[in-house]
Motif scaffolding. Sequence first.
Motif, PDB file in Angstrom:
ATOM      1  N   GLU A 104       1.141  -1.285  -0.351  1.00  0.00           N
ATOM      2  CA  GLU A 104       0.204  -0.279  -0.114  1.00  0.00           C
ATOM      3  C   GLU A 104       1.215   0.904  -0.624  1.00  0.00           C
ATOM      4  OE1 GLU A 104      -3.228   0.420   3.289  1.00  0.00           O
ATOM      5  OE2 GLU A 104      -3.538  -1.920   2.470  1.00  0.00           O
ATOM      6  N   GLU A 105       1.868   0.938   0.872  1.00  0.00           N
ATOM      7  CA  GLU A 105       3.117   2.581   0.871  1.00  0.00           C
ATOM      8  C   GLU A 105       3.809   3.311  -0.432  1.00  0.00           C
ATOM      9  OE1 GLU A 105       6.797   2.984   2.901  1.00  0.00           O
ATOM     10  OE2 GLU A 105       5.910   2.491   4.662  1.00  0.00           O
ATOM     11  N   ALA A 106       3.749   1.663  -1.217  1.00  0.00           N
ATOM     12  CA  ALA A 106       4.444   2.222  -3.042  1.00  0.00           C
ATOM     13  C   ALA A 106       3.451   2.611  -3.932  1.00  0.00           C
ATOM     14  CB  ALA A 106       4.922   0.583  -3.528  1.00  0.00           C
ATOM     15  N   GLY A 107       2.114   2.284  -3.547  1.00  0.00           N
ATOM     16  CA  GLY A 107       0.892   3.052  -4.829  1.00  0.00           C
ATOM     17  C   GLY A 107       0.359   4.184  -4.013  1.00  0.00           C
ATOM     18  N   SER A 110       3.107   6.026  -5.468  1.00  0.00           N
ATOM     19  CA  SER A 110       3.111   6.962  -6.116  1.00  0.00           C
ATOM     20  C   SER A 110       1.700   8.003  -6.760  1.00  0.00           C
ATOM     21  CB  SER A 110       2.361   5.567  -7.193  1.00  0.00           C
ATOM     22  OG  SER A 110       2.189   5.809  -8.857  1.00  0.00           O
ATOM     23  N   ALA A 111       1.170   7.722  -5.935  1.00  0.00           N
ATOM     24  CA  ALA A 111      -0.076   8.712  -6.152  1.00  0.00           C
ATOM     25  C   ALA A 111       0.158   9.832  -5.699  1.00  0.00           C
ATOM     26  CB  ALA A 111      -1.690   8.211  -5.124  1.00  0.00           C
ATOM     27  N   ASP A 112       1.344   9.867  -4.555  1.00  0.00           N
ATOM     28  CA  ASP A 112       1.788  11.516  -4.091  1.00  0.00           C
ATOM     29  C   ASP A 112       2.425  11.609  -4.934  1.00  0.00           C
ATOM     30  OD1 ASP A 112       0.629  11.349  -1.477  1.00  0.00           O
ATOM     31  OD2 ASP A 112       2.621  10.156  -0.410  1.00  0.00           O
ATOM     32  N   ALA A 113       3.107  10.968  -6.279  1.00  0.00           N
ATOM     33  CA  ALA A 113       3.924  11.210  -7.386  1.00  0.00           C
ATOM     34  C   ALA A 113       3.314  12.379  -8.406  1.00  0.00           C
ATOM     35  CB  ALA A 113       5.142  10.562  -7.431  1.00  0.00           C
ATOM     36  N   ALA A 114       2.365  11.693  -8.277  1.00  0.00           N
ATOM     37  CA  ALA A 114       1.091  11.854  -9.669  1.00  0.00           C
ATOM     38  C   ALA A 114       0.654  12.569  -9.345  1.00  0.00           C
ATOM     39  CB  ALA A 114       0.252  11.082  -9.760  1.00  0.00           C
ATOM     40  N   GLU A 115       0.180  12.876  -7.912  1.00  0.00           N
ATOM     41  CA  GLU A 115      -0.599  14.627  -7.643  1.00  0.00           C
ATOM     42  C   GLU A 115       0.780  15.791  -7.657  1.00  0.00           C
ATOM     43  OE1 GLU A 115      -2.938  17.085  -5.928  1.00  0.00           O
ATOM     44  OE2 GLU A 115      -3.439  15.948  -7.050  1.00  0.00           O
TER      45      GLU A 115
END
Length: 85
Positions: free
Chosen positions: A2-5, A8-13
């Motif tokens: 879950e941490e990797a997801g 990834s979401a933080d990087a996309a934001e």
Amino acid sequence: MEEAGSESADAAELQRLVAVEEQRARFTSQIHNFMEVCWDKCVDKPGSKLDSRTEACLANCVNRFVDTTLSITNRFAQIVQKGGH
């Protein structure tokens, strides 16, 4: 996992926020360019207020830039749409 997801979401934001800020900077730069060009074209002698001729010149100058920008933007959108089909 879950941490990797989440990362990834933080990087996309973050990437989205950077893109928004870059767009804002381009827009601000374009506005400053409009102001410079129109000022040089329309303002003969700066004073405490603008006369009607100068006001009309500035309005027409900015409107031409806006119309041109919209026309170019629409043309690029048409090109992209045709290329995508």
